[in-house]
Design a protein around this motif. Structure first.
Motif, PDB file in Angstrom:
ATOM      1  N   PHE A 275       0.804  -1.221   0.000  1.00 27.23           N
ATOM      2  CA  PHE A 275       0.000   0.000   0.000  1.00 27.23           C
ATOM      3  C   PHE A 275       0.835   1.267   0.000  1.00 27.23           C
ATOM      4  CE2 PHE A 275      -2.846  -2.909   2.506  1.00 27.23           C
ATOM      5  CZ  PHE A 275      -3.522  -3.295   1.379  1.00 27.23           C
ATOM      6  N   PRO A 276       0.238   2.345  -0.540  1.00 27.46           N
ATOM      7  CA  PRO A 276       0.858   3.657  -0.365  1.00 27.46           C
ATOM      8  C   PRO A 276       0.663   4.143   1.067  1.00 27.46           C
ATOM      9  CG  PRO A 276      -0.997   3.792  -1.904  1.00 27.46           C
ATOM     10  CD  PRO A 276      -0.960   2.408  -1.379  1.00 27.46           C
ATOM     11  N   ARG A 277       1.328   5.226   1.371  1.00 31.42           N
ATOM     12  CA  ARG A 277       1.282   5.778   2.725  1.00 31.42           C
ATOM     13  C   ARG A 277       0.059   6.677   2.862  1.00 31.42           C
ATOM     14  NH1 ARG A 277       5.703   8.434   2.211  1.00 31.42           N
ATOM     15  NH2 ARG A 277       6.946   6.639   2.707  1.00 31.42           N
ATOM     16  N   VAL A 278      -0.570   6.671   4.026  1.00 24.72           N
ATOM     17  CA  VAL A 278      -1.705   7.565   4.226  1.00 24.72           C
ATOM     18  C   VAL A 278      -1.188   8.959   4.567  1.00 24.72           C
ATOM     19  CG1 VAL A 278      -3.209   5.737   5.014  1.00 24.72           C
ATOM     20  CG2 VAL A 278      -1.917   7.043   6.664  1.00 24.72           C
ATOM     21  N   ARG A 279      -2.084   9.919   4.457  1.00 22.74           N
ATOM     22  CA  ARG A 279      -1.682  11.290   4.766  1.00 22.74           C
ATOM     23  C   ARG A 279      -1.940  11.539   6.244  1.00 22.74           C
ATOM     24  NH1 ARG A 279      -4.768  14.948   1.065  1.00 22.74           N
ATOM     25  NH2 ARG A 279      -6.101  15.271   2.856  1.00 22.74           N
ATOM     26  N   PHE A 280      -1.264  12.559   6.764  1.00 17.70           N
ATOM     27  CA  PHE A 280      -1.281  12.781   8.201  1.00 17.70           C
ATOM     28  C   PHE A 280      -2.682  13.059   8.728  1.00 17.70           C
ATOM     29  CE2 PHE A 280      -0.299  15.581  11.865  1.00 17.70           C
ATOM     30  CZ  PHE A 280       0.193  14.572  12.642  1.00 17.70           C
TER      31      PHE A 280
ATOM     32  N   GLY B 156     -13.588   0.271   1.235  1.00 17.56           N
ATOM     33  CA  GLY B 156     -12.167   0.571   1.386  1.00 17.56           C
ATOM     34  C   GLY B 156     -11.392  -0.677   1.749  1.00 17.56           C
ATOM     35  N   LEU B 157     -11.919  -1.405   2.714  1.00 18.44           N
ATOM     36  CA  LEU B 157     -11.254  -2.628   3.172  1.00 18.44           C
ATOM     37  C   LEU B 157     -11.139  -3.625   2.019  1.00 18.44           C
ATOM     38  CD1 LEU B 157     -10.240  -3.303   5.991  1.00 18.44           C
ATOM     39  CD2 LEU B 157     -12.274  -4.694   6.321  1.00 18.44           C
ATOM     40  N   TRP B 158     -12.209  -3.689   1.219  1.00 14.79           N
ATOM     41  CA  TRP B 158     -12.209  -4.626   0.103  1.00 14.79           C
ATOM     42  C   TRP B 158     -11.130  -4.272  -0.904  1.00 14.79           C
ATOM     43  CZ3 TRP B 158     -13.314  -9.285  -0.999  1.00 14.79           C
ATOM     44  CH2 TRP B 158     -13.411  -9.696  -2.316  1.00 14.79           C
ATOM     45  N   SER B 159     -10.998  -2.953  -1.193  1.00 17.38           N
ATOM     46  CA  SER B 159      -9.988  -2.552  -2.170  1.00 17.38           C
ATOM     47  C   SER B 159      -8.595  -2.900  -1.659  1.00 17.38           C
ATOM     48  CB  SER B 159     -10.094  -1.061  -2.460  1.00 17.38           C
ATOM     49  OG  SER B 159      -9.547  -0.310  -1.410  1.00 17.38           O
ATOM     50  N   LEU B 160      -8.406  -2.818  -0.339  1.00 17.02           N
ATOM     51  CA  LEU B 160      -7.101  -3.183   0.211  1.00 17.02           C
ATOM     52  C   LEU B 160      -6.859  -4.677   0.047  1.00 17.02           C
ATOM     53  CD1 LEU B 160      -7.008  -1.104   3.503  1.00 17.02           C
ATOM     54  CD2 LEU B 160      -6.107  -0.515   1.288  1.00 17.02           C
ATOM     55  N   LEU B 161      -7.910  -5.470   0.279  1.00 13.49           N
ATOM     56  CA  LEU B 161      -7.749  -6.915   0.154  1.00 13.49           C
ATOM     57  C   LEU B 161      -7.446  -7.310  -1.293  1.00 13.49           C
ATOM     58  CD1 LEU B 161     -10.512  -8.238   2.552  1.00 13.49           C
ATOM     59  CD2 LEU B 161      -8.060  -8.198   2.893  1.00 13.49           C
ATOM     60  N   VAL B 162      -8.089  -6.603  -2.254  1.00 10.80           N
ATOM     61  CA  VAL B 162      -7.806  -6.887  -3.669  1.00 10.80           C
ATOM     62  C   VAL B 162      -6.331  -6.679  -3.962  1.00 10.80           C
ATOM     63  CG1 VAL B 162      -8.196  -6.035  -6.010  1.00 10.80           C
ATOM     64  CG2 VAL B 162     -10.129  -6.406  -4.499  1.00 10.80           C
TER      65      VAL B 162
ATOM     66  N   ASN C 165      -7.304   1.330  -5.092  1.00 11.02           N
ATOM     67  CA  ASN C 165      -6.877   1.314  -3.689  1.00 11.02           C
ATOM     68  C   ASN C 165      -7.396   2.528  -2.938  1.00 11.02           C
ATOM     69  OD1 ASN C 165      -5.041   1.910  -1.393  1.00 11.02           O
ATOM     70  ND2 ASN C 165      -4.166  -0.020  -2.050  1.00 11.02           N
ATOM     71  N   VAL C 166      -8.020   2.295  -1.803  1.00 11.22           N
ATOM     72  CA  VAL C 166      -8.677   3.387  -1.085  1.00 11.22           C
ATOM     73  C   VAL C 166      -7.663   4.396  -0.568  1.00 11.22           C
ATOM     74  CG1 VAL C 166      -8.737   2.130   1.109  1.00 11.22           C
ATOM     75  CG2 VAL C 166     -10.381   3.921   0.688  1.00 11.22           C
ATOM     76  N   ILE C 167      -6.500   3.919  -0.165  1.00 11.10           N
ATOM     77  CA  ILE C 167      -5.498   4.868   0.351  1.00 11.10           C
ATOM     78  C   ILE C 167      -5.025   5.777  -0.775  1.00 11.10           C
ATOM     79  CG2 ILE C 167      -3.272   5.089   1.469  1.00 11.10           C
ATOM     80  CD1 ILE C 167      -3.685   2.374   2.716  1.00 11.10           C
ATOM     81  N   PHE C 168      -4.788   5.164  -1.945  1.00 15.73           N
ATOM     82  CA  PHE C 168      -4.343   5.973  -3.080  1.00 15.73           C
ATOM     83  C   PHE C 168      -5.411   6.985  -3.472  1.00 15.73           C
ATOM     84  CE2 PHE C 168      -4.448   6.531  -7.718  1.00 15.73           C
ATOM     85  CZ  PHE C 168      -3.286   7.245  -7.856  1.00 15.73           C
TER      86      PHE C 168
END
Lengths: 338, 183, 370
Positions: A301-306, B11-17, C197-200
């Protein structure tokens, strides 16, 4: 043979030596595991040349770090600068003494075991703050500020999720928590599962692992709080990080995954040598399973923002863990355990 | 309230993908080459630095010392000298220096050569401890490469095929390459 | 004005770069920060200045050609294409159609490689380490193909005035067809790993919104302009080479944020694949090099040529005085204008967002510094 040394003291010293040795070995293994997993996720073999399949890479890297000059920047607060790596490294090792690796493999079974670990784990943030402040570097300072805000915020859901277990068992003692999960792990209850998820996420944040590695955020703050550290100063931060990971995984195992208990059909609850070894194996399998997932997440994953990090904590994790705690309280009142 | 949980779950699902994808990649075979031990086949069209073409029959170079390459080089990294043995019709190459520190591998020298006396080397493992290591003496390299091919190199040999023994010849010196910079 | 420390304000001046992991080279950005909020961002450029334009005025066109690839290491072929087109225009040289098709095929492949490089670097800026290795896997495929035909991997030096250096062979054509199939599958990997990706999404959506006016004010082009809803692509608005014969779309997005620019670039990869496929199908037979005099006399007169480089509009302006060395050469690189809007866009954003925005602009610093 004189009886000058009390056997308990000998036991304590030996166990401490074993724990410290374990912490070092763990860091050495984890660095390699991290690099290997990272490599394979990225379709490359990772370290490969030093020893068979690069197994001795960490040893060489450790030697290299030790051989490096310890540099202190001109404007740095020298005493604090030197103190910070030790602050980051010692508390997680100290906390390991209450972790039950097997039924008899526990240095001290304190009746405030969980609290003891959490209070020591909280020192980590102090180490980062001291490191960032004393470096006299703007990037380090930013890293330190981020770490403080992040760790203080995430300690709340961390405690709340562990409180679920403590409330269920009615004890802070690690051995009681494990005993309560004989054949019935908390992660398989709805409340326990939610608490485990929350604990896992906050654990990532507490150990400053990606995607919550904001204090060191390479692409923003170069290396964050340890920008100015060289040689073994940096090495100790590294050791501290991996020992912290081990500690977080050990608590998760103890509190949610049944500790040293095997699955129902493979549970061994004796105190003999063989039983202890089997229990130790179960414990380590679970711990390293969790750590593997942490590594896997880091390289995905990428990093989250603060601000998103804090929003996530205050708007998602804390309300859910609060609700979870209340639900547990209600259920525990209706269905008393044992 | 439903949106709140929906957001968390999607959101959780996209992370699992994403995690499933990296897990699949982790068990897939690696695609890298263990470089110093294995190397990739280098394409025959690879444009390395220049080398003199070896004529396998005569073990000589093909250069006629016309200075076209030196003039074509935009960075001024080529300098060569030739001598004309008494009685011979053509000049013989005696020195060929390539200042590889300035070369930008544009290939103008090879393309401009009227007799195709230059070729691209396929040597890519070019590392050194000092920049002086990159002032190549191509005549020297020619001798080495010819010996590797089992030839007796006759580059810079001022005794041409005619039986007459040569007399000391007038040396024609090429003007020094003017230094110009290159990004 | 470069922000300076000001003791009367409770602000911090942070000098980001010229050595910083996310300034992609030797860019220096001086920031005035209030906490983590950016009050001012002032890019300082010129650390990699190598006088390329001046070199263009002392070297012959074929001698200078090797320089243009050094300006943009990501998309060297677009820079070369623009240069040879300008020179040919000024010298009045007709290029064989096969050479022009080959130029387009290689340039589009290079554009994909450039976007893949950007993809990896952008995700690296956001803290994801793995995508760059996946995109480099695909990029390697392109570079291997281009190395096979041009002889080099980054600074191709492939074009010649009046044609190209080497004809395409079957190995390249087959390899490219394999790549076209492979790349379409790989885009799905990128979607799964990154786009969804949700974080992205949280990091990129709504971050660094550039509206149309700002784009026009600063002359930003390429995916930056197209991400803000301006369908401005030189291949369409000032068609050159064989682009008028080929069918392709100009992907745009209207949001103007970092995610819009991301989507535009990924959509552009698909369009590049389409262009390459069509160009390969239509590849005519014939020579790849026109008859060109030994001394290419430029002018007297001037020539202007705009091409669409991977990062936006690239212009060459040549003034010739009848000799083989141009009297004046002016290059307008795309990244310079794209960088200039940084100061305006970055007011009041977080430090992390500044890194995101800079990454989404796809800056190549040597091209700005020249």
């Amino acid at each position: 043979m004189s009886n000058a040394l009390p056997p308990d003291l000998i036991r304590l010293v030996v166990s401490l030596a074993v724990v410290v040795g374990f912490a070092f070995a763990n860091a050495a293994v984890l660095v390699l595991v991290e690099r290997k997993v990272c490599g394979h996720i990225q379709r490359r073999p990772g370290p490969f040349e030093v020893g068979p399949h690069g197994l001795l890479q960490t040893a060489i890297d450790g030697l290299k770090l030790m051989g490096k000059q310890i540099l202190v920047p001109d404007n740095a607060d020298t005493k604090l600068f030197r103190l910070a790596p030790i602050l980051s490294f010692v508390p997680p090792i100290a906390a390991l003494i209450v972790v039950p690796f097997a039924k008899v493999l526990q240095v001290r079974d304190l009746d405030i075991g969980v609290l003891f670990i959490l209070s020591l784990a909280a020192v980590n943030v102090l180490a980062i703050l001291v490191a960032g402040w004393s470096s006299a570097n703007k990037y380090s300072l930013f890293g330190a500020i981020r770490a403080v805000a992040q760790n203080v915020a995430y300690e709340i859901p961390l405690l709340l999720s562990l409180l679920v277990v403590v409330m269920w068992v009615g004890s802070f003692r690690m051995s009681d928590i494990v005993a309560a999960q004989d054949g019935f792990w908390f992660v398989f209850t709805p409340m326990g599962f939610v608490a485990f998820l929350i604990y896992f996420v906050t654990g990532l944040a507490e150990t400053n692992r990606a995607p919550f590695d904001l204090p060191e955020a390479e692409s923003e703050l170069t290396a964050g709080f340890h920008t100015e550290y060289a040689g073994m100063g940096f090495g100790l931060f590294f050791l501290g990080e991996y020992t912290n990971m081990l500690l977080m995984a050990a608590i998760a195992t103890t509190c949610f995954l049944g500790g040293w208990n095997g699955p129902w059909f493979l549970a061994v609850s004796g105190t003999g040598v063989v039983a202890t070894l089997i229990q130790l194996c179960w414990f380590l399998v679970k711990v390293y399973g969790i750590i593997l997932v942490m590594v896997w997440i880091r390289w995905t994953f990428p990093r989250v923002r603060f601000d998103q990090l804090l929003n996530f904590c205050w708007k998602v994790l804390i309300p859910i863990s609060m609700a979870n705690l209340v639900a547990t309280a209600v259920v525990a009142k209706l269905v008393p355990l044992g | 309230m439903i949106r709140y949980f929906q957001e968390i779950f999607s959101g959780l699902w996209s992370l699992l993908v994403g995690m499933r994808l990296t897990a699949r990649m982790a068990v897939a075979p690696t695609i890298t080459t263990h470089y110093p031990f294995d190397t990739l086949e280098i394409t025959p069209n690879f444009r390395g630095h220049i080398d003199l073409v070896i004529n396998p029959k005569t073990a000589r170079d093909k250069c006629i010392v016309c200075m076209m390459c030196q003039r074509a080089c935009p960075s001024g990294c080529i300098s060569l000298k030739g001598e004309k043995p008494e009685g011979a019709k053509k000049k013989v190459l005696t020195e060929y220096h390539l200042d590889f520190t300035k070369c930008s591998l544009c290939g103008n020298c090879v393309e401009t050569c009227p007799v195709n006396a230059l070729e691209y080397s396929r040597d890519y493992q070019l590392a050194g401890f000092s920049r002086h290591e990159f002032h190549f003496d191509l005549v020297d390299r020619f001798r080495q490469r010819a010996r590797e091919q089992g030839l007796d190199p006759k580059v810079g040999d001022l005794t041409p095929p005619p039986p007459k023994p040569p007399k000391p010849a007038a040396t024609e010196t090429a003007p020094d390459a003017s230094g110009s910079t290159d990004g | 004005m470069i922000p300076r420390p000001d003791p009367s304000q409770e602000t911090l001046v942070l000098n980001m770069g010229p050595q910083h992991p996310s300034t992609h080279g030797v860019l220096r950005v001086v920031l005035r920060l209030d906490g983590e909020y950016v009050l001012e961002a002032h890019p300082v450029i010129g650390y990699g200045h190598r006088m390329h334009e001046l070199m263009g005025e002392v070297r012959t066109s074929s001698g200078f050609y090797a320089n243009v690839g050094r300006m943009d290491y990501g998309g060297a072929l677009s820079f070369g294409h623009g240069h040879v087109l300008a020179v040919e225009k000024l010298a009045g040289i007709e290029v064989p159609p096969r050479a022009e098709y080959i130029r387009v095929i290689t340039t589009e492949m290079n554009r994909i490689a450039s976007h893949l490089l950007w993809f990896g670097a952008f995700l690296l800026d956001l803290g994801a380490f793995t995508p760059i290795l996946y995109s480099f896997d695909d990029r390697e495929f392109i570079l291997d193909l281009l190395e096979h035909v041009t002889g080099a991997r980054l600074t191709f030096s492939y074009h010649r005035i009046g044609g190209v250096a080497r004809d395409l062979d079957d190995k390249f054509i087959e390899g490219t067809r394999v790549f076209l199939r492979r790349m379409r599958e790989r885009l799905d990997v990128y979607d799964k790993l990154v786009t969804g990706n949700v974080i992205f999404r949280k990091r990129a959506e709504g971050v660094g919104v550039i509206d149309k006016d700002t784009v026009l004010k600063y002359g930003a082009t390429g995916p930056v302009a197209r991400g803000s809803g301006l369908a401005y692509d030189i291949r369409r608005v000032e068609p050159y080479s064989v682009y008028p014969d080929l069918e392709f779309e100009i992907p745009t997005a209207t949001e103007g944020d970092s995610f819009a620019r991301y989507r535009v670039r990924l959509a552009e990869i698909e369009q590049c694949l389409r262009i390459v496929e069509q160009a390969l199908d239509r590849l005519p037979d014939g020579p790849v090099q026109a008859k060109v005099p030994k001394k290419v006399k430029l002018g007297p007169g001037d020539a202007y040529q705009a091409v669409e480089a991977a990062r936006g509009e690239l212009d060459y302006y040549l003034v010739g005085d009848g000799s083989d060395v141009p009297y004046r050469m002016k290059i307008r690189p795309p990244s310079f204008s794209n960088l200039s809007l940084l100061g305006e866009v970055c007011q009041g954003v977080l430090l992390s967002d500044l890194v995101t925005i800079m990454g989404s602009l796809d800056l190549v610093i040597p091209e700005i510094d020249r």
